[in-house]
Design a protein around this motif. Structure first.
Motif, PDB file in Angstrom:
ATOM      1  N   GLN A   1       3.216  32.793  37.876  1.00  0.00           N
ATOM      2  CA  GLN A   1       3.457  32.696  39.320  1.00  0.00           C
ATOM      3  C   GLN A   1       3.271  34.049  40.000  1.00  0.00           C
ATOM      4  OE1 GLN A   1       6.990  30.267  40.483  1.00  0.00           O
ATOM      5  NE2 GLN A   1       7.179  29.873  38.298  1.00  0.00           N
ATOM      6  N   LEU A   2       3.782  35.095  39.343  1.00  0.00           N
ATOM      7  CA  LEU A   2       3.669  36.436  39.919  1.00  0.00           C
ATOM      8  C   LEU A   2       2.206  36.872  39.974  1.00  0.00           C
ATOM      9  CD1 LEU A   2       5.335  38.757  41.055  1.00  0.00           C
ATOM     10  CD2 LEU A   2       5.509  39.700  38.750  1.00  0.00           C
ATOM     11  N   PHE A   3       1.459  36.577  38.915  1.00  0.00           N
ATOM     12  CA  PHE A   3       0.042  36.951  38.888  1.00  0.00           C
ATOM     13  C   PHE A   3      -0.708  36.281  40.041  1.00  0.00           C
ATOM     14  CE2 PHE A   3      -4.370  36.245  37.748  1.00  0.00           C
ATOM     15  CZ  PHE A   3      -4.781  37.532  37.409  1.00  0.00           C
ATOM     16  N   GLU A   4      -0.430  35.006  40.275  1.00  0.00           N
ATOM     17  CA  GLU A   4      -1.080  34.282  41.375  1.00  0.00           C
ATOM     18  C   GLU A   4      -0.857  34.992  42.705  1.00  0.00           C
ATOM     19  OE1 GLU A   4      -3.016  31.716  41.575  1.00  0.00           O
ATOM     20  OE2 GLU A   4      -2.995  30.915  39.553  1.00  0.00           O
ATOM     21  N   LEU A   5       0.379  35.455  42.926  1.00  0.00           N
ATOM     22  CA  LEU A   5       0.714  36.119  44.183  1.00  0.00           C
ATOM     23  C   LEU A   5       0.079  37.507  44.278  1.00  0.00           C
ATOM     24  CD1 LEU A   5       4.497  35.183  44.390  1.00  0.00           C
ATOM     25  CD2 LEU A   5       2.632  34.188  45.709  1.00  0.00           C
ATOM     26  N   VAL A   6       0.140  38.248  43.172  1.00  0.00           N
ATOM     27  CA  VAL A   6      -0.433  39.601  43.157  1.00  0.00           C
ATOM     28  C   VAL A   6      -1.938  39.549  43.345  1.00  0.00           C
ATOM     29  CG1 VAL A   6      -0.852  41.627  41.686  1.00  0.00           C
ATOM     30  CG2 VAL A   6       1.418  40.594  41.756  1.00  0.00           C
ATOM     31  N   ASP A   7      -2.564  38.529  42.750  1.00  0.00           N
ATOM     32  CA  ASP A   7      -4.023  38.422  42.780  1.00  0.00           C
ATOM     33  C   ASP A   7      -4.561  38.198  44.193  1.00  0.00           C
ATOM     34  OD1 ASP A   7      -6.343  38.588  41.185  1.00  0.00           O
ATOM     35  OD2 ASP A   7      -6.620  36.420  41.276  1.00  0.00           O
ATOM     36  N   VAL A   8      -3.699  37.730  45.083  1.00  0.00           N
ATOM     37  CA  VAL A   8      -4.104  37.507  46.484  1.00  0.00           C
ATOM     38  C   VAL A   8      -4.566  38.818  47.128  1.00  0.00           C
ATOM     39  CG1 VAL A   8      -3.248  36.903  48.785  1.00  0.00           C
ATOM     40  CG2 VAL A   8      -2.619  35.511  46.811  1.00  0.00           C
ATOM     41  N   TYR A   9      -3.987  39.944  46.676  1.00  0.00           N
ATOM     42  CA  TYR A   9      -4.279  41.231  47.317  1.00  0.00           C
ATOM     43  C   TYR A   9      -5.607  41.846  46.870  1.00  0.00           C
ATOM     44  CZ  TYR A   9       0.502  40.937  48.955  1.00  0.00           C
ATOM     45  OH  TYR A   9       1.658  40.519  49.568  1.00  0.00           O
ATOM     46  N   ASN A  10      -6.276  41.195  45.908  1.00  0.00           N
ATOM     47  CA  ASN A  10      -7.601  41.662  45.459  1.00  0.00           C
ATOM     48  C   ASN A  10      -7.643  43.171  45.199  1.00  0.00           C
ATOM     49  OD1 ASN A  10      -8.696  39.134  45.516  1.00  0.00           O
ATOM     50  ND2 ASN A  10      -9.783  39.388  47.429  1.00  0.00           N
ATOM     51  N   THR A  11      -6.676  43.677  44.460  1.00  0.00           N
ATOM     52  CA  THR A  11      -6.632  45.118  44.179  1.00  0.00           C
ATOM     53  C   THR A  11      -7.579  45.523  43.065  1.00  0.00           C
ATOM     54  OG1 THR A  11      -4.865  44.815  42.557  1.00  0.00           O
ATOM     55  CG2 THR A  11      -4.208  45.224  44.852  1.00  0.00           C
ATOM     56  N   GLY A  12      -7.999  44.527  42.265  1.00  0.00           N
ATOM     57  CA  GLY A  12      -8.806  44.852  41.107  1.00  0.00           C
ATOM     58  C   GLY A  12      -7.937  45.262  39.921  1.00  0.00           C
ATOM     59  N   GLN A  13      -6.616  45.275  40.122  1.00  0.00           N
ATOM     60  CA  GLN A  13      -5.668  45.689  39.078  1.00  0.00           C
ATOM     61  C   GLN A  13      -4.563  44.644  38.916  1.00  0.00           C
ATOM     62  OE1 GLN A  13      -6.085  48.371  37.305  1.00  0.00           O
ATOM     63  NE2 GLN A  13      -7.231  49.867  38.475  1.00  0.00           N
TER      64      GLN A  13
END
Length: 227
Positions: A89-101
């Motif tokens: 769930q956390l990865f899904e949310l973090v991935d929204v920011y398209n940081t590449g990290q």
């Protein structure tokens, strides 16, 4: 066009593309997308698949943010929420920011206490601040690693220079500094070979001496012409 005007224009264009399929949440989705770099937003406007993927991520983030009870209010023992479930769930949310990290940032955030992680999942503002801080930390670490690497390479070259000089000085004490400087223009692998093979070193020193003589001779000619 100023940065604010450019962002406003991008927002209008994004909203017009998002609204037909997501009328109720178009405003929130557009706002989330505008957190991304302008260059990424412009690319999305040209790439329908990229835009659809980003909108999908933003929608999942909104859904999770609106349903914190599903995550937080189960058994308080660990049976409640598994680490894998939280991580996904956390990865899904973090991935929204398209940081590449996304993977690294998610790992960093998961090192916190489970209550804090649950709070991150249910609080978009807190999550945004944590992602920004984690990204900054990763960049600083990368800079430190680069500095250490550069420093290490410089130290290696200094040591090589000292070894080469000590050998060159025995062959030509008078021009040891100049010849060593010329030899140090070679790459480190070639220098290591010279240190191992005395015959190669002598040949390289002889070539450097000839080049040095030619250089000194040409300088004398220039000085003579100036007189």
């Amino acid at each position: 066009m100023s940065v604010d005007e450019d962002l406003e224009t991008l927002g209008e264009q994004l909203y017009s593309l998002i609204y037909p399929k997501h009328q109720e949440s178009a405003g929130k989705l557009t706002g989330m997308m505008l957190e991304l770099p302008a260059a990424v937003l412009k690319q999305m406007l040209q790439d329908e698949a990229m835009l659809a993927a980003a909108v999908g991520k933003a929608l999942r983030a909104l859904q999770l943010a609106h349903k914190p009870s599903e995550v937080t209010f189960k058994d308080e023992d660990d049976a409640s929420v598994s680490s894998d479930s939280l991580g996904e769930q956390l990865f899904e949310l973090v991935d929204v920011y398209n940081t590449g990290q996304s993977q690294k940032i998610t790992g960093m955030l998961l090192e916190q206490h489970k209550d804090t992680v649950l709070h991150l999942i249910s609080d978009p503002k807190m999550l945004e601040e944590s992602v920004t801080l984690a990204l900054k930390t990763l960049r600083e670490q990368n800079m430190e690693e680069t500095d250490v690497s550069d420093s290490s390479e410089a130290d290696d070259m200094d040591r090589l220079g000292e070894k080469v000089f000590s050998l060159v000085e025995k062959l030509d004490p008078l021009h040891a500094n100049d010849i060593t400087g010329m030899l140090l223009e070679m790459d480190s692998a070639a220098l290591q070979q010279l240190l191992r093979d005395h015959t190669m070193l002598e040949a390289a020193v002889q070539k450097a001496k000839e080049a040095l003589k030619t250089q000194l001779s040409s300088q004398k000619n220039v000085f003579s012409a100036l007189k």
